[in-house]
Design an enzyme around this catalytic site. Structure first.
Site, PDB file in Angstrom:
ATOM      1  N   LYS A 493       0.846  -1.199   0.000  1.00 28.23           N
ATOM      2  CA  LYS A 493       0.000   0.000   0.000  1.00 28.23           C
ATOM      3  C   LYS A 493       0.880   1.247   0.000  1.00 28.23           C
ATOM      4  O   LYS A 493       2.089   1.180   0.232  1.00 28.23           O
ATOM      5  CB  LYS A 493      -0.918   0.000   1.216  1.00 28.23           C
ATOM      6  CG  LYS A 493      -0.202  -0.029   2.556  1.00 28.23           C
ATOM      7  CD  LYS A 493      -1.185  -0.085   3.717  1.00 28.23           C
ATOM      8  CE  LYS A 493      -0.457  -0.101   5.052  1.00 28.23           C
ATOM      9  NZ  LYS A 493      -1.385  -0.065   6.192  1.00 28.23           N
ATOM     10  N   TYR A 717      14.021  31.475   4.434  1.00 29.09           N
ATOM     11  CA  TYR A 717      12.785  32.175   4.770  1.00 29.09           C
ATOM     12  C   TYR A 717      12.679  32.430   6.277  1.00 29.09           C
ATOM     13  O   TYR A 717      13.038  31.589   7.099  1.00 29.09           O
ATOM     14  CB  TYR A 717      11.572  31.342   4.345  1.00 29.09           C
ATOM     15  CG  TYR A 717      11.261  31.383   2.875  1.00 29.09           C
ATOM     16  CD1 TYR A 717      10.979  32.580   2.234  1.00 29.09           C
ATOM     17  CD2 TYR A 717      11.228  30.207   2.133  1.00 29.09           C
ATOM     18  CE1 TYR A 717      10.671  32.597   0.883  1.00 29.09           C
ATOM     19  CE2 TYR A 717      10.929  30.215   0.780  1.00 29.09           C
ATOM     20  CZ  TYR A 717      10.660  31.430   0.158  1.00 29.09           C
ATOM     21  OH  TYR A 717      10.359  31.450  -1.178  1.00 29.09           O
TER      22      TYR A 717
END
Length: 822
Positions: A493, A717
């Site tokens: 999965k 940033y």
């Protein structure tokens, strides 16, 4: 060479009465790799987890008629046109036959063993000696109890020199390989810790490896290694040694100097009182040692020093692995260029066949001239053409004068030939490739990297390398911990935990995994579309998705009454009976599943309907990796047993039961029941800290820019990080859109560059992040490792307080996956 089956029977000590006439040229131990059935002899090997006798009927239906077996099944008695040679041990018989075959050749044979460098030394010896001898050598790293006899079987009438490597992983193995190889020249490479776990000491392992050289004429090793010296004396081998040394001028070969330059190493040596030198295009210590071992062999075989010097300077890196990459226009590329000898072509064609399965991809082979094979060209290309045809190649593109001259041997529907790689590229024929499985096999001089570059779909310089051999190792590692009759369900999965579900499941299917499990039907449908035929459990099916499940032969997990009743109604409406389902029981995880108090109602509903049939009952352990919660884990397992037995009794038929996950397989062997589910362990991560798994993931990027930034400046940033020193700051091509958690910023995370760790500085950006490489020798364009053997995902997860699952499944689809196989 061919042997009559009666001759082989005599060699193996088996009665020759009532044998049908057959000629044998191919020995087979893997039932999935049939290429020449009428001339194949299959050895039905038995291992702890597999019995090849179970595949004989399948092989018979594929045209194989000759078998070496240790038992006879009743179902074979109708195979009156087949030959069954019954022996006590099939592996011993394989080795015995190869030993006889080896005895027919009075030629020099080089046997190589050691902990590291065996394959490189073998391949470099081939490069150094191919002009002087017609050589047969081990394909890739065929150095095991099975691989060695299969390698030696390749010797034929044209062979003038054999080069074989021998690997061992436990005591007493070499005594079986020595008579098969029967080396006349022995080479001992570096002794190290590899495969040490089954030996009490390095001395024991060294003595075991020296067993290979018991009957050889000469044995080459480094005299500066005191451990090896003492072991040589203990084995009484000193009278047949050819030693080399950097310290002892009395050695046969004295290495007087090694000088590392920017891209090469100059090696000076003294031999027979004469001084010589040469250069190799490598600067690492391992390559230097491997080159010296090769030098000693070449000198012993009387190759002139001037020729050695010329050939050493042209040594090429050994391509240890092939890789799978996504191509343009729906194609897939298997890149195995730089390696185009006959044996490697056979292995690569097998791998191409394995990857195709039922997918609608045309099999295309792009092949260059095969250089210095020592075999007459017509015979050589006839053999290659037969191999390609038997493998189902539909399009052949040949590049080179020899393959063009022998083009008539290739009979597939589409064939085109060019003198040079550039001529092929200018033709633009590659623009017609669509939905093709393309195998690239080219000698280095043909520069097939140019072809790969135009065929490959370019997405991102950042790549996630997925080691398929490591996946297989981990699969077998857990399989060996289970009883032989316990089925293994592999979890694929979330795109196989980020690895790429299609390639992982193809590998698992090839290696006979029992079951797969995915989260949602969409994941399973994509696997069906890629040719996956294994049973697939859908863990979180949609209430309205019954039709899709039936259409694609998918087996749903049923975890509540709502979905159960809906599926019963749909099955009745469709006239379906006994459709397989898997019941989830909640024994304490409290996520999905029926509670123990609901079991009577559940059993009553199931008993009254015919549309669905329970294939398995299972539950999920909450904390099986933690010793702290063992009491709770045992409580879960006891509850599960009580509930599962109750449901099975009501149903009146047997069902599979399973509760163990990866950690459970590692720790709770008494609760295996009928199946077990392998998740994170398949991908190289042990939940309980078990040793022995192999790393599957290597995430790499590159340095885009390097700047010198002054003390007190800020990075990134938000100006979250202010430098406290003058620093070299590198920007790399990986950000949170690629899967880098922002928590790694501001020195919580690190990367590996040129063998040294560099902290991530400032906030992580969307597509980029910055690292501090002060005091690290690095340049723009250098590779940066974000996850790998030396920077495990478990360590990264711990540094930000998360789990490996989250990091792996976060790697973005825009990061290109490359699949590696030896």
């Amino acid at each position: 060479m061919k042997y009559e089956i009666k001759q082989i029977a005599s060699i193996l000590g088996v009665s020759t009465n009532n044998l049908n006439y057959a000629e044998i040229s191919t020995l087979l131990t893997d039932s999935r790799k049939i290429t020449n059935p009428s001339n194949t002899l299959f050895f039905a090997l038995e291992t702890k987890n597999n019995d090849a006798h179970n595949y004989i009927s399948e092989l018979y239906n594929s045209g194989v008629r000759n078998f070496v077996v240790s038992k006879i099944f009743n179902e074979w008695r109708d195979y009156t046109d087949a030959n069954f040679l019954k022996v006590k041990n099939c592996l011993s018989s394989l080795q015995k036959l190869a030993q006889y075959h080896r005895s027919k050749f009075n030629i020099p044979v080089i046997g190589i063993t050691g902990s590291n460098g065996k394959t490189v030394v073998k391949e470099w010896l081939y490069q150094l000696l191919e002009k002087d001898f017609n050589i047969v050598r081990s394909p890739r790293s065929y150095n095991s109890q099975i691989g060695v006899p299969l390698s030696v079987w390749q010797l034929d009438r044209d062979t003038e020199l054999g080069i074989f490597e021998a690997g061992i992983s436990k005591p007493d193995e070499m005594e079986y390989l020595e008579p098969v190889i029967k080396p006349t020249i022995g080479v001992l490479t570096k002794i190290g810790e590899a495969h040490q776990e089954n030996f009490s000491s390095l001395q024991q392992k060294t003595l075991e490896k020296l067993e290979l050289f018991t009957n050889c004429e000469v044995f080459i090793y480094e005299k500066d290694n005191e451990l090896v010296n003492s072991c040589v004396d203990l084995k009484v081998l000193s009278q047949k040694t050819f030693t080399w040394s950097r310290k002892n001028m009395e050695a046969h070969l004295f290495i007087s100097n090694t000088e590392k330059k920017e891209n090469s190493t100059a090696i000076s040596y003294t031999f027979m009182n004469f001084n010589y030198s040469f250069e190799i295009p490598f600067i690492d210590d391992a390559s230097i040692e491997n080159a010296i071992n090769c030098l000693a062999v070449a000198l012993y075989l009387h190759v002139p020093p001037n020729d050695i010097s010329d050939r050493m300077s042209a040594l090429e890196p050994v391509a240890m692995r092939l890789d799978v990459r996504k191509g343009k226009r729906g194609s897939l590329i298997i890149n195995d260029s730089y390696n185009s000898d006959v044996n490697s072509i056979k292995i690569a064609l097998d791998f191409q066949h394995q990857r195709k399965m039922d997918r609608k991809l045309k099999k295309t082979l792009i092949l260059s001239d095969i250089l210095q094979s020592g075999v007459p060209t017509k015979s050589l290309y006839k053999r290659v053409a037969d191999m390609a045809e038997q493998s189902g190649v539909e399009r052949i593109i040949g590049i080179g004068r020899d393959i063009m001259t022998n083009s008539e041997f290739f009979t597939m529907p589409e064939k085109t030939f060019f003198l040079t790689t550039d001529e092929f590229l200018k033709s633009n024929i590659h623009e017609t490739f669509r939905d093709e499985l393309i195998l690239l096999k080219g000698a280095r001089k043909f520069n097939f990297e140019k072809i790969n570059n135009i065929l490959e779909e370019k997405i991102h310089e950042t790549v996630l390398e997925v080691d398929l051999d490591a996946v297989v190792h981990n699969f077998n590692y857990y399989k060996a911990k289970l009883k032989p009759d316990v089925k293994l369900i592999c979890m694929v999965k979330a795109n196989a935990y980020g690895a790429g579900a299609v390639e992982i499941t193809k590998t698992l299917q090839y290696h006979r995994c029992d079951y797969l499990a995915v989260a949602v039907a969409e994941e399973a449908v994509s696997l069906r579309n890629e040719g996956i035929t294994l049973p697939i459990i859908v863990l979180n099916p949609e209430v309205n998705g019954f039709e899709e499940l039936i259409t694609n032969n998918l087996e749903p997990e049923i975890y509540n009454f709502r979905i159960l009743e809906t599926f019963i109604k749909n099955s009745e409406r469709s006239g379906i009976t006994d459709y397989p389902i898997h019941l989830k029981i909640d024994t304490g995880m409290h996520r999905l599943g029926f509670l123990p108090g609901q079991i009577e109602e559940l059993a009553d509903i199931l008993k009254k309907q015919k549309g669905l049939r329970v294939k398995s009952i299972f539950s999920h352990l909450s904390a099986s990796e933690s010793w702290t919660f063992d009491d709770f884990t045992h409580q879960q397992m006891n509850t599960f047993k009580e509930v599962a037995d109750k449901i099975e009794n009501v149903l009146g038929y047997p069902v599979y039961k399973h509760i163990l996950n990866s950690a459970g397989i590692e720790r709770f062997h008494d609760y295996e029941w009928d199946m077990a589910r392998l998740g994170i362990g398949l991908y190289g991560i042990s939940p309980s800290g078990l040793k022995g798994l192999k790393n599957v993931f290597t995430l790499k990027s590159t340095i885009l820019q390097i700047k010198q930034i002054s003390n007190n400046e800020t990075i990134g940033y938000g100006r979250k990080e202010r430098l406290d020193h003058d620093a070299r700051i590198a920007t790399i091509r990986f950000g949170y859109a690629d899967g880098m958690d922002r928590q790694f910023g501001n020195r919580k995370g690190k990367v590996l560059i040129n063998g040294q760790f560099a902290p991530i500085v400032g906030n992580v950006c969307m597509d980029l992040c910055m690292i501090d490489i002060t005091d690290i020798k690095a340049e723009e364009g250098d590779t940066v490792v974000l996850i790998g053997e030396e920077l495990p995902v478990t360590e990264l997860a711990d540094s930000i307080g998360t789990i490996p699952y989250e990091i792996l499944t976060s790697v973005s689809p825009r990061v290109k996956r490359i699949y590696i196989k030896e």
